[in-house]
Design an enzyme around this catalytic site. Structure first.
Site, PDB file in Angstrom:
ATOM      1  N   PRO A   1     -69.632 103.019  26.570  1.00  0.00           N
ATOM      2  CG  PRO A   1     -70.146 100.501  26.167  1.00  0.00           C
ATOM      3  CD  PRO A   1     -70.480 102.426  26.912  1.00  0.00           C
ATOM      4  CD  GLU A   2     -65.613 108.185  26.121  1.00  0.00           C
ATOM      5  OE1 GLU A   2     -64.605 108.401  25.274  1.00  0.00           O
ATOM      6  OE2 GLU A   2     -65.152 107.965  27.074  1.00  0.00           O
TER       7      GLU A   2
ATOM      8  CG  HIS B   1     -76.457  91.538  34.324  1.00  0.00           C
ATOM      9  ND1 HIS B   1     -77.645  91.995  35.250  1.00  0.00           N
ATOM     10  CD2 HIS B   1     -75.870  90.510  35.057  1.00  0.00           C
ATOM     11  CE1 HIS B   1     -78.114  92.215  36.579  1.00  0.00           C
ATOM     12  NE2 HIS B   1     -76.520  91.195  36.371  1.00  0.00           N
TER      13      HIS B   1
ATOM     14  NE  ARG C   1     -75.464 101.114  35.483  1.00  0.00           N
ATOM     15  CZ  ARG C   1     -74.400 102.969  35.746  1.00  0.00           C
ATOM     16  NH1 ARG C   1     -75.370 104.151  35.594  1.00  0.00           N
ATOM     17  NH2 ARG C   1     -73.143 103.050  36.921  1.00  0.00           N
TER      18      ARG C   1
END
Length: 279
Positions: A2-3, A92, A111
């Site tokens: 994400p930016e 997750h 992750r």
């Protein structure tokens, strides 16, 4: 990853969903994600009110009562959602904030790269990554004078230069490709070879592209979603990123993809020629 536009979209969603809520308790299912021991993290957060949510670059700053701030970095796959207490917990989900109104604010991360640092408000800029962060890509903060100075000092090629958060906050792989295409600058062009007119155009395009991407709720390429669980929409407006082999929207030449600083990089070889240096 994400930016800035994606993180800003998450910030706005969380502001609507949980601002003003009080934390009843916290479950820490993956202790490596936080900077304190699970017991200390839970103890300190119990009873704290979420007063507001700010952002600096790609970092969320969750402001709590009693002058505390959670610095949250989503990294590659991090995302927040809000669920009722009885909703099944996904595999997750790693941090759960139980709210006093019967909802849960959950942090999910496929992750497990995301991190949360609980710090005293006012010390958040000492957290790694924020210590050296550059100006926000706005009219007020990102000045021509500043850009001219930092570009003149660096021989680094422009694409990795833009990805360096100590230069400009918030730009990542997607938007770096886009603003370079908009400005007709080759991603391999050394930063110190840009002319003042190029720097001015690049600045204008960075500011405008960030604003447009925020308005489009960010870009979903792999798994990004808003705090409401919705995909972003700006991927439909991308000109070069992810469009290898497709015609350039400006001249029709096929978009090419190369590896640059270990990142996939997309550009138009005709619109963005390398000028004044050897390839």
């Amino acid at each position: 990853m994400p930016e800035l536009p994606e993180v800003e979209t998450v910030r706005r969603g969380l502001t609507q969903l949980v601002e003003g809520s009080t934390i009843k308790s916290v479950d820490v299912l993956y202790p490596k994600m936080i900077n304190l021991s699970p017991n200390d993290f839970k103890k300190v957060l119990r009873g704290k009110k979420i007063e507001r949510i700010d952002r600096r670059g790609k970092y969320l700053l969750i402001r709590l009562s009693e002058h505390l701030t959670i610095v949250s970095h989503l990294r590659m796959e991090g995302k927040y959602d809000v669920e009722p207490e009885d909703a099944p917990i996904g595999k997750h989900t790693h941090i759960i904030f139980h709210l006093t109104d019967g909802r849960q604010l959950r942090y999910n991360d496929t992750r497990k790269f995301g991190r949360m640092n609980l710090v005293d408000t006012g010390t958040e800029m000492q957290v790694a990554g924020l210590k050296t962060i550059g100006p926000e890509p706005t009219e007020k903060d990102l000045t021509v004078d500043y850009m001219q100075k930092i570009f003149a000092k660096s021989r680094k090629v422009i694409k990795p230069f833009l990805l360096d958060q100590s230069n400009i906050a918030g730009l990542g792989n997607i938007y770096a490709d886009e603003v370079l295409w908009l400005t007709k600058i080759n991603p391999q062009q050394p930063a110190n070879t840009l002319t003042l007119p190029q720097i001015k155009r690049l600045r204008k395009n960075i500011i405008a592209e960030m604003a447009k991407a925020i308005a489009g709720h960010g870009t979903t390429v792999h798994s990004y979603s808003t705090a409401y669980g919705e995909a972003g929409k700006f991927q439909n407006q991308l000109n070069v990123y992810g469009r290898e082999g497709e015609p350039c929207p400006r001249c029709g030449t096929k978009i090419v993809k190369i590896k640059l600083a270990q990142r996939g990089t997309h550009f138009c070889p005709k619109c963005q020629p390398l000028r004044g240096v050897k390839k």
